[in-house]
Write an enzyme that holds these catalytic residues in place. Structure first.
Site, PDB file in Angstrom:
ATOM      1  N   GLY A 292       2.209  -4.913   7.869  1.00 41.38           N
ATOM      2  CA  GLY A 292       1.154  -5.828   7.077  1.00 41.38           C
ATOM      3  C   GLY A 292       0.445  -6.220   8.336  1.00 41.38           C
ATOM      4  O   GLY A 292      -0.365  -5.521   9.119  1.00 41.38           O
ATOM      5  N   SER A 293      -0.564  -7.496   7.514  1.00 47.26           N
ATOM      6  CA  SER A 293      -1.719  -7.803   8.516  1.00 47.26           C
ATOM      7  C   SER A 293      -1.323  -8.405   9.949  1.00 47.26           C
ATOM      8  O   SER A 293      -0.182  -9.000  10.202  1.00 47.26           O
ATOM      9  CB  SER A 293      -2.260  -8.884   7.911  1.00 47.26           C
ATOM     10  OG  SER A 293      -1.601 -10.013   7.734  1.00 47.26           O
TER      11      SER A 293
ATOM     12  N   GLU B 186       4.183  -3.596  12.786  1.00 46.67           N
ATOM     13  CA  GLU B 186       3.109  -2.526  12.376  1.00 46.67           C
ATOM     14  C   GLU B 186       1.941  -3.068  11.599  1.00 46.67           C
ATOM     15  O   GLU B 186       1.865  -3.299  10.443  1.00 46.67           O
ATOM     16  CB  GLU B 186       3.732  -1.198  11.679  1.00 46.67           C
ATOM     17  CG  GLU B 186       2.860  -0.006  11.764  1.00 46.67           C
ATOM     18  CD  GLU B 186       2.039   0.399  10.576  1.00 46.67           C
ATOM     19  OE1 GLU B 186       0.693  -0.276  10.625  1.00 46.67           O
ATOM     20  OE2 GLU B 186       2.612   0.624   9.621  1.00 46.67           O
ATOM     21  N   LEU B 187       0.865  -3.453  12.627  1.00 44.68           N
ATOM     22  CA  LEU B 187      -0.080  -4.421  11.969  1.00 44.68           C
ATOM     23  C   LEU B 187      -1.407  -3.653  11.544  1.00 44.68           C
ATOM     24  O   LEU B 187      -1.599  -2.534  11.513  1.00 44.68           O
ATOM     25  CB  LEU B 187      -0.206  -5.576  13.045  1.00 44.68           C
ATOM     26  CG  LEU B 187       1.172  -6.095  13.386  1.00 44.68           C
ATOM     27  CD1 LEU B 187       1.070  -7.135  14.365  1.00 44.68           C
ATOM     28  CD2 LEU B 187       1.910  -6.647  12.116  1.00 44.68           C
TER      29      LEU B 187
ATOM     30  N   ASN C  37       0.876  -1.159  -0.103  1.00 44.58           N
ATOM     31  CA  ASN C  37       0.014  -0.081  -0.085  1.00 44.58           C
ATOM     32  C   ASN C  37       0.854   1.399   0.054  1.00 44.58           C
ATOM     33  O   ASN C  37       0.331   2.255  -0.440  1.00 44.58           O
ATOM     34  CB  ASN C  37      -1.154  -0.086   1.096  1.00 44.58           C
ATOM     35  CG  ASN C  37      -0.366  -0.086   2.520  1.00 44.58           C
ATOM     36  OD1 ASN C  37       0.833  -0.529   2.477  1.00 44.58           O
ATOM     37  ND2 ASN C  37      -1.253   0.095   3.512  1.00 44.58           N
TER      38      ASN C  37
HETATM   39  C1  SIN Z   1       0.991   5.680   6.521  1.00 40.63           C
HETATM   40  O1  SIN Z   1       2.252   5.782   6.769  1.00 40.63           O
HETATM   41  O2  SIN Z   1       0.387   6.805   6.500  1.00 40.63           O
HETATM   42  C2  SIN Z   1       0.193   4.355   6.746  1.00 40.63           C
HETATM   43  C3  SIN Z   1       1.080   3.341   6.794  1.00 40.63           C
HETATM   44  C4  SIN Z   1      -0.001   2.189   6.541  1.00 40.63           C
HETATM   45  O3  SIN Z   1      -1.180   2.001   6.181  1.00 40.63           O
HETATM   46  O4  SIN Z   1       0.473   1.236   7.087  1.00 40.63           O
END
Ligand code: SIN
Length: 487
Positions: free
Chosen positions: A235-236, A257-258, A159
């Site tokens: 990720g998930s 970072e889930l 993403n």
């Molecule tokens: C972000 O850094 O703005 C979002 C990151 C994410 O959706 O994992």
């Protein structure tokens, strides 16, 4: 092949190991497609465990010389990388749009956002020193020395194909750790272009490696290796907890970072225009495919209708289309499965009493496009209340008083981001302190920036990226006890 690149050399169909562009031992490849059309834009090597071992060896070889450099040298290298990323923002954005689908303007925004992490950690690296501690005896001192953890792995999602790489790699490199990046197999080209720019910036061979291919074999070799000392994943929650289990045997440091299920609360004393404008940012950025997207929009009774009307008007103005088409604000979703999930969430909500209040234009026939929608009368029994929709769906839930809003907001196993809107300072502190989330935003929809720690609580993860905390994730504290000093 991606048309219109000023420097076609940034489009690499090879992995990057030990400073060499390689095809991998097996010669197997994976196709990468454009989510807007389904057409193949190129292939990358589908690396195996042996290739992964080669990257680990290369990174370990680079570790000694890299950590021995001064923080100033490492910082200067990061500054050069930062400058090259900004010089090539147009090409990097084109590559990202081709493989990820987001509108070109948004892709450019992500490249600039990604670059901020390189700059920030170039600066933080110069300040990453330890401290001294008064000892228990008059002739003893304790020095707390900061040392790089060692070979670090960054497993990054599709993403944000650039920003999640720089948010992990820049602090690692600044701290003195070589990195092995495993980008999503759906979006490897942005990662490879960033690696090419790092090579041009002069990073020594082996300090940055990029492994392409399917995750299972590569991930298995990375997590099993005792040489890899740190793994950072975005990720998930499902995959994150699997990686945690895999890292347990070699007791690695991890940052996770889930998933999220962010509430966005609009109180009756909010500035409704501010709430609508920032809901648009929080909800529809990247077509709703972010972990910090508002997933549940909780609106107080007395302003519910006014908020719904204004949000609907803004949503109707969104334009769905291919990311490289001028005027597009909502690009395709990453693949057909993502679009099916969005549709399933909408169908489930409608079958349980939600109403379709507004819908953005969608004349696209290809199956990965989803029109943005506003659903009213959303309820806790609906799938979209408990699962991340990861698409452009804005469900509006109703509440009557503050306590109820806090309870609804916290009624999730996740705790990444929360947003709320009020002009009342007392309420602002009351609510901020009770929301169970790693990041709480008052009167704004944007919380991701280089200077602030990013990360979650509960099932949303461990550790922080960005801010002052980001580099600590790549540093060990060594206590050096010096006794018997003749003072
Ligand atoms: C972000 O850094 O703005 C979002 C990151 C994410 O959706 O994992």
């Amino acid at each position: 092949m991606i048309a219109g690149l000023k420097d076609p050399g940034l489009f690499r169909e090879a992995a990057f190991i030990g400073g060499e562009w390689v095809q991998g031992g097996s010669g197997a490849t994976l196709a990468v497609d454009d989510p807007a059309t389904g057409t193949v834009i190129g292939t990358v090597p589908d690396l195996d465990m042996d290739d992964t071992e080669a990257a680990i060896t290369a990174a370990q070889g680079a570790f000694g010389p890299w950590r021995a450099r001064t923080a100033g040298d490492r910082s200067a290298m990061l500054e050069r990388w930062h400058a090259l990323v900004l010089e090539n923002v147009g090409d990097l954005a084109r590559i990202m749009t081709a493989e990820q689908g987001k509108p070109l303007a948004e892709a450019e925004g992500e490249i600039r956002y990604a670059a901020t992490f390189i700059k920030w950690f170039a600066e933080e690296g110069r300040r990453a020193s330890g401290h001294d501690v008064l000892g228990p005896e008059a002739n003893r001192r304790v020095l707390v020395m900061k040392e790089p953890v060692g070979v670090s792995v960054a497993i990054t999602p599709w993403n944000f194909p650039a920003a999640m790489i720089t948010r992990k790699c820049a602090p690692a490199l600044a701290a003195g750790c070589p990195v092995i990046v495993k980008p999503s197999e759906l979006t490897p080209y942005t990662a490879l272009a960033l690696a090419r720019l790092a090579e041009m910036a002069g990073f020594p061979k082996g300090t940055i490696n990029v492994l392409t291919g399917r995750p299972a074999a590569i991930g298995g070799a990375l997590t099993a290796s005792p040489t890899v000392r740190k793994l950072s994943f975005t990720g998930s929650t499902r995959v994150g907890s699997l990686l945690l289990r895999q890292c347990a045997d070699t007791v690695k440091r991890t940052s996770m970072e889930l998933g999220g299920n962010a509430p966005l609360i609009v109180f009756d004393d909010a500035d409704i225009d501010v709430a609508v404008a920032s809901t648009m940012i929080s909800k529809f950025r990247n077509s709703g495919q972010t972990c910090v997207c508002a997933n549940r929009i909780l609106v107080q009774d007395s302003v519910y209708d006014a908020f719904a009307e204004k949000l609907a008007k803004a949503v109707s103005a969104l334009r769905v289309g291919p990311g490289d088409q001028p005027g597009t604000t909502i690009g395709p979703l990453i693949n057909a499965a993502a679009a099916e999930k969005v549709k399933a969430h909408i169908d489930d909500a409608l079958s349980k009493g939600a109403a379709l209040f507004a819908s953005g234009a969608n004349d696209m026939t290809f199956d990965r496009f989803a029109a943005p929608v506003v659903l009213t009368d959303a309820a806790p029994s609906m799938l979209l209340a408990s699962e991340e929709t990861f698409g452009p769906v804005a469900p509006l839930f109703r509440f009557t008083h503050e306590e109820q809003a806090i309870e609804m907001a916290n009624a999730t196993e996740y705790g990444l981001a929360s947003y709320f809107y009020t002009e009342n300072l007392h309420r602002a502190f009351r609510v901020a302190e009770r929301l169970e989330a790693g990041m709480v935003a008052l009167n704004t929809g944007s919380i991701a920036m280089e200077m602030a720690p990013f990360g979650g609580v509960k099932m949303s993860g461990l550790g922080r990226e960005g801010g002052r905390a980001g580099i600590e994730e790549y540093l060990e504290s060594k206590a050096f006890h010096i006794a018997g000093l003749k003072l």
